[in-house]
Design a protein around this motif. Structure first.
Motif, PDB file in Angstrom:
ATOM      1  N   UNK A 186      17.358  18.984  41.012  1.00  6.74           N
ATOM      2  CA  UNK A 186      18.805  17.812  40.689  1.00  6.74           C
ATOM      3  C   UNK A 186      19.326  18.387  38.955  1.00  6.74           C
ATOM      4  N   UNK A 187      18.934  19.207  38.914  1.00  4.66           N
ATOM      5  CA  UNK A 187      20.266  19.369  38.020  1.00  4.66           C
ATOM      6  C   UNK A 187      20.563  21.021  37.917  1.00  4.66           C
ATOM      7  N   UNK A 188      19.631  21.472  38.998  1.00  2.00           N
ATOM      8  CA  UNK A 188      20.822  22.902  39.842  1.00  2.00           C
ATOM      9  C   UNK A 188      20.411  23.391  38.682  1.00  2.00           C
ATOM     10  N   UNK A 189      19.318  23.436  38.179  1.00  2.00           N
ATOM     11  CA  UNK A 189      19.260  24.820  36.950  1.00  2.00           C
ATOM     12  C   UNK A 189      18.717  26.361  37.571  1.00  2.00           C
ATOM     13  N   UNK A 190      19.597  27.126  36.852  1.00  2.00           N
ATOM     14  CA  UNK A 190      19.469  28.745  36.959  1.00  2.00           C
ATOM     15  C   UNK A 190      17.911  29.257  36.050  1.00  2.00           C
ATOM     16  N   UNK A 191      17.111  29.885  36.538  1.00  2.00           N
ATOM     17  CA  UNK A 191      15.979  30.344  35.631  1.00  2.00           C
ATOM     18  C   UNK A 191      15.885  31.904  35.888  1.00  2.00           C
ATOM     19  N   UNK A 192      16.437  32.777  35.011  1.00  2.00           N
ATOM     20  CA  UNK A 192      16.556  34.251  35.263  1.00  2.00           C
ATOM     21  C   UNK A 192      15.832  34.831  34.096  1.00  2.00           C
ATOM     22  N   UNK A 193      15.516  36.393  33.738  1.00  2.00           N
ATOM     23  CA  UNK A 193      15.071  36.565  32.428  1.00  2.00           C
ATOM     24  C   UNK A 193      15.748  38.219  32.629  1.00  2.00           C
ATOM     25  N   UNK A 194      15.188  38.641  32.281  1.00  2.00           N
ATOM     26  CA  UNK A 194      15.427  40.514  32.358  1.00  2.00           C
ATOM     27  C   UNK A 194      14.526  41.334  30.621  1.00  2.00           C
ATOM     28  N   UNK A 195      14.518  42.718  30.872  1.00  2.00           N
ATOM     29  CA  UNK A 195      14.719  43.548  29.771  1.00  2.00           C
ATOM     30  C   UNK A 195      15.665  44.759  29.623  1.00  2.00           C
ATOM     31  N   UNK A 196      15.909  45.187  28.879  1.00  2.00           N
ATOM     32  CA  UNK A 196      16.949  45.763  28.242  1.00  2.00           C
ATOM     33  C   UNK A 196      16.267  47.846  28.476  1.00  2.00           C
ATOM     34  N   UNK A 197      15.257  47.763  28.627  1.00  2.00           N
ATOM     35  CA  UNK A 197      14.822  48.932  27.962  1.00  2.00           C
ATOM     36  C   UNK A 197      14.800  50.221  28.921  1.00  2.00           C
ATOM     37  N   UNK A 198      14.178  49.595  30.416  1.00  2.00           N
ATOM     38  CA  UNK A 198      14.031  50.075  31.767  1.00  2.00           C
ATOM     39  C   UNK A 198      15.064  50.158  32.708  1.00  2.00           C
ATOM     40  N   UNK A 199      16.598  49.580  31.346  1.00  2.00           N
ATOM     41  CA  UNK A 199      17.401  50.136  33.040  1.00  2.00           C
ATOM     42  C   UNK A 199      17.992  50.913  32.680  1.00  2.00           C
ATOM     43  N   UNK A 200      18.805  51.731  34.108  1.00  2.00           N
ATOM     44  CA  UNK A 200      19.009  52.775  34.367  1.00  2.00           C
ATOM     45  C   UNK A 200      20.109  53.172  33.356  1.00  2.00           C
ATOM     46  N   UNK A 201      20.511  54.750  33.094  1.00  2.00           N
ATOM     47  CA  UNK A 201      21.401  55.397  32.031  1.00  2.00           C
ATOM     48  C   UNK A 201      22.435  54.661  32.544  1.00  2.00           C
ATOM     49  N   UNK A 202      22.752  54.490  34.110  1.00  2.00           N
ATOM     50  CA  UNK A 202      25.031  53.808  33.790  1.00  2.00           C
ATOM     51  C   UNK A 202      24.409  52.535  33.918  1.00  2.00           C
ATOM     52  N   UNK A 203      23.723  51.705  33.939  1.00  2.00           N
ATOM     53  CA  UNK A 203      23.923  50.450  33.472  1.00  2.00           C
ATOM     54  C   UNK A 203      24.030  49.974  32.146  1.00  2.00           C
ATOM     55  N   UNK A 204      23.013  51.161  31.258  1.00  2.00           N
ATOM     56  CA  UNK A 204      22.976  50.971  29.775  1.00  2.00           C
ATOM     57  C   UNK A 204      24.549  51.499  29.736  1.00  2.00           C
ATOM     58  N   UNK A 205      25.609  52.568  29.912  1.00  2.00           N
ATOM     59  CA  UNK A 205      26.610  52.703  29.712  1.00  2.00           C
ATOM     60  C   UNK A 205      27.784  51.584  29.994  1.00  2.00           C
TER      61      UNK A 205
END
Length: 323
Positions: free
Chosen positions: A252-271
């Motif tokens: 009804x509210x069109x809610x988006x639920x998401x989450x993440x971590x930072x440490x394990x992201x690839x080097x290019x994504x961190x850059x």
């Protein structure tokens, strides 16, 4: 160089010991930093307890953010020079005298910031930017709800949201913490122990984005106070990882639920993330709009005491080691 090693056991006094290892050498695309200060974060506590191992290729030493001077340049690096004052996002290795890091993961320390202040920035600013502004899509004029608002992440999120022109609703435990969040810029600061959170947030008009570090205990509250098209971003589960979701509310509210971590992201994504932070958030740092408070500093050899301070949960802002 001195390092803090995890020697075994879960309590900081038993687990954290001062040891020595050979100085690291900057490889291709890397710089070496003479560390002057290192941020202490909850993932460090989890790793010490054996619940958050470093990603492949990262040092087993604790510490995800540091500040200091560049003292060695690896092949292929032309952005930095020896002597540059930098802070950096690490996959590990911050609880030491030196660390090597991908040169793309470092940021210049703006004028007027000392090493302790700078060490409080990389992990927290990148976490907030990735989750509140990228995943959560917070815009000027919208309202952000922050649970755990006086944590290192929380105080950073308050300041970044206000700098971006958003309103902030903060929840924290105790009247003193609620007052601290209000002083940092929260438009509505609530005591989670005594206030009726749902009633107060609903009366305020609801929220567009939730930055949730609590998890299960606040799942029903988040669903109730999110506006239509609201975004709920989970980055920690201090009260538990399993929660009941009302799918009808989501629909009804069109809610988006998401989450993440930072440490394990690839080097290019961190850059990529570091470059975005430098373009958008670093001017806030340079102007003084973003200066997360540092609750306490401890010498490197007192890392166990720093962990105890963080575990106690009474702090407002960041805890930093000095080397």
């Amino acid at each position: 160089m001195r390092v803090i090693e995890i020697a075994g056991g879960s309590g900081p006094a038993e687990a954290l010991t001062v040891s020595e290892r050979p100085d690291p050498v900057a490889g291709p695309g890397q710089i070496r930093i003479r560390i002057r200060a290192a941020g202490v974060n909850r993932p460090d506590l989890l790793q010490r307890r054996g619940h958050y191992p470093p990603p492949p290729g990262a040092p087993d030493i604790l510490g995800l953010e540091v500040a200091g001077e560049v003292d060695q340049i690896g092949p292929g690096v032309d952005r930095w020079s020896v002597g540059d004052r930098v802070c950096a996002l690490l996959g590990g290795g911050g609880y030491a005298d030196h660390a090597v890091v991908d040169a793309r993961h470092a940021l210049p320390i703006p004028e007027g910031l000392d090493f302790v202040q700078a060490a409080a920035l990389p992990e927290t600013v990148c976490t907030v930017f990735a989750n509140v502004f990228e995943a959560g899509g917070l815009k000027a004029g919208e309202t952000l709800l922050i649970h755990g608002a006086t944590s290192g992440i929380g105080v950073t999120a308050i300041q970044m949201a206000k700098a971006a022109g958003a309103r902030v609703v903060a929840t924290s435990r105790g009247a003193d913490k609620a007052a601290a969040a209000r002083a940092l810029g929260a438009d509505l600061s609530l005591d989670a122990r005594t206030d009726d959170l749902e009633a107060a947030i609903t009366a305020f008009g609801g929220v567009d984005v939730v930055l949730d570090m609590v998890g299960a205990d606040y799942a029903a509250l988040n669903q109730a106070v999110l506006k239509p098209f609201g975004r709920w971003v989970v980055i920690a589960t201090l009260s538990g990882a399993k929660a009941e979701i009302d799918l009808m509310q989501v629909m009804l509210k069109r809610i988006v639920l998401t989450g993440s971590t930072l440490r394990a992201r690839p080097a290019d994504e961190k850059a990529r993330l570091i470059a975005a932070v430098q373009a958008v958030a670093w001017p806030w740092v340079a102007s003084g709009a973003l200066r997360p408070p540092v609750e306490a500093t401890f010498p490197l050899e007192q890392a166990a005491a720093a962990h105890l301070r963080l575990e106690a949960g009474d702090h407002v802002g960041k805890i930093v080691l000095t080397a």
